[in-house]
Motif scaffolding. Structure first.
Motif, PDB file in Angstrom:
ATOM      1  N   MET A   1       0.850  -1.168   0.000  1.00 29.02           N
ATOM      2  CA  MET A   1       0.000   0.000   0.000  1.00 29.02           C
ATOM      3  C   MET A   1       0.897   1.232   0.000  1.00 29.02           C
ATOM      4  O   MET A   1       1.922   1.251   0.638  1.00 29.02           O
ATOM      5  CB  MET A   1      -0.878  -0.044   1.246  1.00 29.02           C
ATOM      6  CG  MET A   1      -1.798   1.116   1.336  1.00 29.02           C
ATOM      7  SD  MET A   1      -2.857   1.058   2.784  1.00 29.02           S
ATOM      8  CE  MET A   1      -3.820  -0.374   2.440  1.00 29.02           C
ATOM      9  N   THR A 116      -5.238   1.863  -2.835  1.00 30.15           N
ATOM     10  CA  THR A 116      -4.240   1.541  -3.858  1.00 30.15           C
ATOM     11  C   THR A 116      -4.797   0.845  -5.082  1.00 30.15           C
ATOM     12  O   THR A 116      -4.067   0.629  -6.034  1.00 30.15           O
ATOM     13  CB  THR A 116      -3.146   0.639  -3.260  1.00 30.15           C
ATOM     14  OG1 THR A 116      -3.731  -0.610  -2.879  1.00 30.15           O
ATOM     15  CG2 THR A 116      -2.464   1.300  -2.087  1.00 30.15           C
ATOM     16  N   TYR A 119      -4.160   2.492  -8.538  1.00 29.02           N
ATOM     17  CA  TYR A 119      -2.733   2.440  -8.889  1.00 29.02           C
ATOM     18  C   TYR A 119      -2.307   1.008  -9.216  1.00 29.02           C
ATOM     19  O   TYR A 119      -1.606   0.763 -10.200  1.00 29.02           O
ATOM     20  CB  TYR A 119      -1.904   3.019  -7.746  1.00 29.02           C
ATOM     21  CG  TYR A 119      -0.410   2.936  -7.960  1.00 29.02           C
ATOM     22  CD1 TYR A 119       0.199   3.661  -8.979  1.00 29.02           C
ATOM     23  CD2 TYR A 119       0.381   2.148  -7.142  1.00 29.02           C
ATOM     24  CE1 TYR A 119       1.570   3.591  -9.179  1.00 29.02           C
ATOM     25  CE2 TYR A 119       1.751   2.079  -7.334  1.00 29.02           C
ATOM     26  CZ  TYR A 119       2.352   2.796  -8.355  1.00 29.02           C
ATOM     27  OH  TYR A 119       3.697   2.724  -8.550  1.00 29.02           O
ATOM     28  N   ASP A 120      -2.744   0.036  -8.382  1.00 30.28           N
ATOM     29  CA  ASP A 120      -2.367  -1.362  -8.614  1.00 30.28           C
ATOM     30  C   ASP A 120      -2.910  -1.879  -9.939  1.00 30.28           C
ATOM     31  O   ASP A 120      -2.256  -2.675 -10.617  1.00 30.28           O
ATOM     32  CB  ASP A 120      -2.864  -2.256  -7.475  1.00 30.28           C
ATOM     33  CG  ASP A 120      -2.092  -2.053  -6.178  1.00 30.28           C
ATOM     34  OD1 ASP A 120      -0.981  -1.478  -6.218  1.00 30.28           O
ATOM     35  OD2 ASP A 120      -2.599  -2.456  -5.118  1.00 30.28           O
TER      36      ASP A 120
END
Length: 190
Positions: A1, A116, A119-120
């Motif tokens: 994270m 996250t 983004y992930d």
């Protein structure tokens, strides 16, 4: 994270020095930008432990080794990350127990969080796909029994294999199949 409080620009050497000498924090490095990592939730932690345990058990008689989020992974000369779980079957990643970095991951697993997930699934997923040794990337939900596994079909083509409640998650690159329920043992989903 990822946490946003600490973002700085530096060289790879400066980053490695910072990360190696920061016992109370971890940092990811992407193309010159350093970002401090944050902790996760109980579900995030439990799911990560469950997956790593299942893979470790399944791979105990193979040359592959399962790593948790404590091992830095170099996915390019200018990108260093801490995936929740990574697997390497490459002998170069196993030569010495004192190493603090893996460079040839076969499987990357990210346990998603609300902070996250974008983004992930976005830029970080793109970075993982650019790493030639990565054969499979799994994105694991903390809200429901759901795993989106992406498998490399060719240099630029990845195929999606979605798994849900009742399915068996198949990691073909390491020859491991696990009931998805095993990833969610003792996890209370919302």
């Amino acid at each position: 994270m990822i946490a946003e409080p600490y973002r700085a620009s530096m060289t790879v050497e400066e980053y490695l020095e910072l990360d190696r000498h920061s016992p109370d924090a971890r940092y990811e490095y992407i193309d010159g930008i350093v970002t401090m990592m944050a902790g996760g939730t109980a579900n995030h932690s439990r799911i990560g432990v469950n997956i790593a345990s299942q893979l470790n058990l399944a791979l105990q008689d193979s040359p592959c080794i399962v790593y948790n989020a404590d091992l830095r992974v170099s996915i390019s000369p200018t990108r260093y990350v801490y995936p929740d779980i990574s697997v390497s079957c490459d002998p170069r990643d196993q030569e010495d127990g004192t190493r603090d970095m893996m460079q040839h991951p076969s499987v990357i697993i990210e346990v998603l969080s609300p902070y996250t997930e974008a983004y992930d699934r976005g830029k970080k997923f793109e970075f993982y796909r650019d790493c030639s040794s990565v054969q499979e990337i799994a994105l694991v939900s903390t809200n429901e029994q759901a795993v989106d596994l992406y498998r490399r079909a060719s240099k630029k083509l990845w195929t999606l294999h979605p798994y849900r409640t009742g399915d068996y998650v198949e990691f073909k690159s390491i020859n491991v199949t696990v009931a998805i329920e095993m990833f969610y043992q003792k996890v209370k989903l919302s």
